[in-house]
Design an enzyme around this catalytic site. Structure first.
Site, mmCIF file in Angstrom:
data_model
loop_
_atom_site.group_PDB
_atom_site.id
_atom_site.type_symbol
_atom_site.label_atom_id
_atom_site.label_comp_id
_atom_site.label_asym_id
_atom_site.label_seq_id
_atom_site.Cartn_x
_atom_site.Cartn_y
_atom_site.Cartn_z
ATOM 1 N N ASP A 103 87.569 150.948 53.470
ATOM 2 C CA ASP A 103 85.852 150.396 54.150
ATOM 3 C C ASP A 103 85.301 150.684 55.530
ATOM 4 O O ASP A 103 86.011 149.685 56.730
ATOM 5 C CB ASP A 103 85.802 148.866 53.863
ATOM 6 C CG ASP A 103 84.250 148.791 53.986
ATOM 7 O OD1 ASP A 103 83.751 149.851 54.485
ATOM 8 O OD2 ASP A 103 83.894 147.445 54.215
ATOM 9 N N ASP A 312 79.444 156.785 58.008
ATOM 10 C CA ASP A 312 80.766 155.818 56.776
ATOM 11 C C ASP A 312 81.444 156.695 56.034
ATOM 12 O O ASP A 312 80.418 157.503 55.365
ATOM 13 C CB ASP A 312 79.287 154.539 56.465
ATOM 14 C CG ASP A 312 79.418 153.662 55.066
ATOM 15 O OD1 ASP A 312 81.260 153.706 55.187
ATOM 16 O OD2 ASP A 312 79.214 153.444 54.380
#
Ligand SMILES: *[C@@H]1O[C@H](CO)[C@@H](O)[C@H](O)[C@H]1NC(C)=O
Length: 433
Positions: A103, A312
């Site tokens: 992540d 991201d």
């Protein structure tokens, strides 16, 4: 007693040093496993390629909803982990293999741990720290406990340090803030790379939406306790990754590079300042000044102070501010000489019909980042084929701008948290290593 303690400490530090110089030469790469690749436990052979694309699109929309900045957020709330990439590593001595979700938006490493107060169902045995020689809890008085964002003192439990992370969908993990050895497998040399005394969360109470196929989260965001932050003293403040095309034929492995291997120093690379966003301090924000297609340049609204777009790896699509998206869509419609079709999958805004076997032309899109850097976005970055006869634009509008992982494909992206830069280099990622 005091003496024994300190000599133990010296021996320990010494051993740590040895295992380091032996295992690690400043630089290594590890494979990031895409969840839809055959190596991944999420891979379902019966699923068609196009079903995988559709599911990825839906996950991406969920993730973007969670990532939305919300001024009512409880302090300490970080993003969830819908997780497009996985990292295989081992924990403890003797080592136990675990699979964590990578992540880039969060700043802590944690895994499920015995004894469980509440653990989500996990396919593999849950890590039991009492069987590891190298596990230890962190005392409350440690500087680590005092400084870490998600840590606090657990007075009820021997005055050792605890942590609690809450994700935006109310999933939480809490447990002991601990030191443990973690071992990654270097893809370049196929040797283990060991990091003693890594700070990890040993989660005894893990509630909500985590998958049984994974053991926890590997935060790769900004912060001293993310994987990148903890490797920094050993490998330097740079890391990079190069994502291979995920939905074009058989996916090739993508790699994450640390140390010298993580530096992107080639002259053609373009750099833009990495912006520290006060509301989302663990995330990689940059400023995109404009985006262009053909000769038409579309400016972003001016609010660059906190960064205006998040990079991201865990979001599939790219989200742009409404007005930017609308202009871009208009230009695309003008430039693409294909019939427009209805959107067969909810979530897309712009799809075109294609004829199997026939070539078609998609104009190049340029992303103009602050500092003069222009990144070229090819067909692989902007469109995805969702059936034999339909391609869709992977950019849509959203309230939080996110530069997603399809847009990042075949670009070597380097992050430097010391010089505060993000560097892009168009690269054939399948030819790495
Ligand atoms: C993780 O690594 C272990 C040991 O090298 C291997 O057996 C396993 O297949 C790997 N898992 C994945 C998902 O690649």
């Amino acid at each position: 007693m005091v003496l024994r303690y300190s000599s133990f400490l010296i021996v320990f530090v010494f051993l740590q040093h040895i295992s380091f110089s032996k295992a690690l030469k400043s630089s290594f790469s590890v494979e990031m496993i895409h969840r839809d690749s055959p190596k991944s436990p999420f891979y379902r052979p019966t699923e068609t390629h196009f079903q995988r694309v559709e599911n990825a699109i839906l996950r991406s929309i969920h993730r973007a909803n969670y990532l939305k900045l919300d001024s009512n957020d409880v302090e300490g709330t970080i993003t969830p982990f819908s997780g497009e990439f996985l990292l295989n590593f081992s924990v403890g001595t003797p080592p136990v293999q675990v699979l964590g979700i990578v992540d880039t938006g969060s700043d802590m490493i944690w895994i499920q741990c015995q004894p469980c107060k509440h653990c989500y169902k996990e396919d593999k045995p849950i890590f039991d720290p009492s069987t590891s020689r190298t596990y230890s809890t962190i005392p409350c008085v440690s500087a680590y406990c005092l400084s870490a964002p998600h840590a606090f003192c657990n007075f009820n439990n021997g005055r050792h340090c605890a942590y609690r992370v809450t994700y935006d969908d109310d999933s939480t993990s809490e447990g002991d803030f601990s030191w443990e050895t973690i071992t990654l497998t270097s893809s370049t040399k196929n040797v283990p790379v060991t990091f003693p005394q890594t700070v990890i969360g040993c989660g005894h109470n893990n509630v909500a939406m985590f998958s049984e196929k994974t053991s926890g989260i590997v935060g790769l965001g900004i912060g001293p306790f993310s994987l990148a932050g903890q490797l920094e003293p050993k490998t330097g403040a740079t890391f990079s990754y190069c994502l291979t095309p995920m939905y074009q034929g058989n996916p090739k492995p993508s790699y994450l590079h640390f140390g010298d291997a993580g530096e992107v120093t080639i002259k053609e690379a373009v750099s833009t300042p990495l912006i520290r966003n006060m509301e989302q301090p663990s995330m990689y924000f940059v400023v995109m000044e404009a985006i262009s297609v053909g000769s038409k340049r579309i400016e972003f609204p001016r609010n660059g102070e906190n960064g205006n777009i998040l990079i991201d790896s865990g979001t599939t699509m790219t989200f742009l501010p409404d007005e930017v998206y609308s202009s871009l869509e208009r230009e695309m419609v003008n430039a693409v000489k294909l019939p427009r079709t209805n959107n067969p999958i909810e979530g897309f805004r712009l799809c075109f019909g294609i004829t199997p076997g026939e070539e078609y032309h998609i104009p190049i899109v340029y992303a103009h980042f602050k500092g003069g850097g222009t990144v070229t976005l090819y067909n692989v970055n902007t469109f995805v084929k969702i059936s034999e006869t339909v391609i869709c634009f992977v950019f849509i509008s959203g309230s939080e701008a996110i530069f997603g992982n399809l847009a990042q494909q075949d670009i070597l992206i380097g992050y430097d948290t010391e010089r505060n830069t993000v560097t892009f280099l168009n690269t054939d990622c399948t030819s790495e290593l």
